[in-house]
Write an enzyme that holds these catalytic residues in place. Sequence first.
Site, PDB file in Angstrom:
ATOM      1  N   HIS A   1      43.135  38.361  27.785  1.00  0.00           N
ATOM      2  CA  HIS A   1      44.387  38.589  28.517  1.00  0.00           C
ATOM      3  C   HIS A   1      45.557  37.721  27.997  1.00  0.00           C
ATOM      4  CE1 HIS A   1      41.752  40.811  30.995  1.00  0.00           C
ATOM      5  NE2 HIS A   1      41.408  39.861  31.840  1.00  0.00           N
TER       6      HIS A   1
ATOM      7  N   ASP B   1      41.682  46.142  28.023  1.00  0.00           N
ATOM      8  CA  ASP B   1      42.100  44.834  28.517  1.00  0.00           C
ATOM      9  C   ASP B   1      43.072  45.189  29.632  1.00  0.00           C
ATOM     10  OD1 ASP B   1      43.773  42.575  29.050  1.00  0.00           O
ATOM     11  OD2 ASP B   1      42.942  41.656  27.253  1.00  0.00           O
ATOM     12  N   HIS B   2      42.651  45.014  30.881  1.00  0.00           N
ATOM     13  CA  HIS B   2      43.462  45.603  31.952  1.00  0.00           C
ATOM     14  C   HIS B   2      44.862  44.986  32.036  1.00  0.00           C
ATOM     15  CE1 HIS B   2      42.126  42.204  34.442  1.00  0.00           C
ATOM     16  NE2 HIS B   2      43.068  42.525  35.302  1.00  0.00           N
TER      17      HIS B   2
ATOM     18  N   LYS C   1      41.348  28.896  37.594  1.00  0.00           N
ATOM     19  CA  LYS C   1      40.982  29.383  38.926  1.00  0.00           C
ATOM     20  C   LYS C   1      41.179  28.249  39.935  1.00  0.00           C
ATOM     21  CE  LYS C   1      37.907  33.031  37.435  1.00  0.00           C
ATOM     22  NZ  LYS C   1      38.835  34.145  37.601  1.00  0.00           N
TER      23      LYS C   1
HETATM   24  C1  BG6 Z   1      39.305  39.444  34.715  1.00  0.00           C
HETATM   25  C2  BG6 Z   1      38.539  38.154  34.703  1.00  0.00           C
HETATM   26  O1  BG6 Z   1      39.292  40.032  33.437  1.00  0.00           O
HETATM   27  O2  BG6 Z   1      40.646  39.195  35.107  1.00  0.00           O
HETATM   28  C3  BG6 Z   1      38.590  37.499  36.076  1.00  0.00           C
HETATM   29  O3  BG6 Z   1      37.195  38.402  34.333  1.00  0.00           O
HETATM   30  C4  BG6 Z   1      40.018  37.345  36.529  1.00  0.00           C
HETATM   31  O4  BG6 Z   1      37.929  36.240  36.047  1.00  0.00           O
HETATM   32  C5  BG6 Z   1      40.776  38.664  36.413  1.00  0.00           C
HETATM   33  O5  BG6 Z   1      39.996  36.933  37.891  1.00  0.00           O
HETATM   34  C6  BG6 Z   1      42.249  38.474  36.690  1.00  0.00           C
HETATM   35  O6  BG6 Z   1      42.869  39.726  36.773  1.00  0.00           O
HETATM   36  P1  BG6 Z   1      44.160  39.974  37.660  1.00  0.00           P
HETATM   37  O7  BG6 Z   1      44.496  41.403  37.399  1.00  0.00           O
HETATM   38  O8  BG6 Z   1      43.757  39.687  39.068  1.00  0.00           O
HETATM   39  O9  BG6 Z   1      45.186  39.021  37.156  1.00  0.00           O
END
Ligand code: BG6
Length: 478
Positions: free
Chosen positions: A235, A172-173, A326
Amino acid sequence: IPVEPFDLVIFGGTGDLARRKILPGLFRRYCAGQIPADSQIIGAARSEHDATEFRAIVAEAIREFGGGKACEDGTLDEFLQRIDYVTVDARGDTGWSELASKVRKDLINAFYFSVGPGLFGDLAERLHRYDMADDDSRIVVEKPFGRDLATAKALNASLAKHFDETQIYRIDHYLGKETVQNLMAVRFGNMLFEPLWNSQYIDHIQISVAETVGVGGRGGYYDKSGAMRDMVQNHLMQLLCLIAMEPPAKFDPDAVRDEKLKVIRALDPVEPHHIVRGQYGPSADDDGFRTHVGDPASKTESFVAMKIAISNWRWAGTPFYLRTGKKLKARTSEITVVFKDAPHSIFGAEAGRHNNELRIRLQPNEGMTLDVTIKEPGQGGMRLVDVPLDMSFAEALGPNVAEVPDAYERLIMDVIRGNQTLFMRGDEVEAAWAWTDPIIEGWQARGEVPKTYDSGSDGPTDAMAMIARDGRIWREIK
Ligand code: BG6
């Protein structure tokens, strides 16, 4: 600190994620001196390329998506020497023996499944059939990890046939983001906050992850997913866990993940009137969500706001308000901890009501602000005013902050180090789906259509009304 030499195979090595994040991230870590020169990165995908062609793809990706500042001339060529490529068919036999001959078993080896979840089981099985994996191999998988509890369980089971849980790194980045890790440092490294971190002192907590982008070229995926599956289940849930969990006894993978799991299991089911779904409509410069996803009647949400209750001793009575969407007015991720008013004002009604607020900005301009109440200077009598104690991490930490690796860089290096703390465990993912499923099923059963909102706005007005019913307001998206 350099990691041990390793072989990393990236399945889906020519795909979007590999080109945008994984390969440029690896290059930046190489430039930072963290990747030993005898490591090897092998792209593996269905498309026919030789190593030279793949190196050109990698070089292009690094040029397009950022090589970092620390890289000297010539480093790219050196890095490209570490890159190889094999054409493989995930569901067939093509390429597997060749790949097996390249992966060195006497080194750490890791296999990044940067492909759709439909292929996870096939890849795991072939890694074993072709004798590439051993007990110390690591596999890395990406979200979406399933689309509901049943599919997540099936994915976990298909991986568990061939790999132990200690070998599976579910990314989960958000957990790799520097400020997200800072949440733990702030909570558990300071004496100041933790004693107040409960429903006795905290009125409510807001978590907002706002994006300005739309669904872009991912309409097909997104229309089947929606904000709930795409952002909340993973997230936002992870942010909620880090904010709400009990202090783990140590910063180690299972101690942290046990505490996060307890939070998810303590979540109450969400009442339908505590959720607002939205979908961005067309605007002057944009065709709107339904056009982007190619379905004029799409009922998928690009925005969700919800009120969540955590039923445990620490949080009973303190709601958490979550919001993500979004095409909102700004790109910002922020957590606001709103403390209760002081129990009694000695300054009388004219001093007004004041309370402390801790705002943790995850992105952009990472930092923290604590609102403190002071006397309004120069005024007669005792009038109070809130002033921010503002700490921008970039300013406070100076040039060091420029060296902070991006989320993927940090997480890939953790894979090589064998540290699972910032990865989701299988039971955590399943618990999050178990909580999410009834919400989505409810929308479907009721045929709910999301409220339309304007691009560049704060989201649907119903989201404001939802929190206003509790006498509270969303903190501004800015
Ligand atoms: C991703 C989603 O996991 O996270 C995207 O699939 C989203 O829809 C993105 O835009 C958001 O990541 P960050 O790092 O730009 O906040």
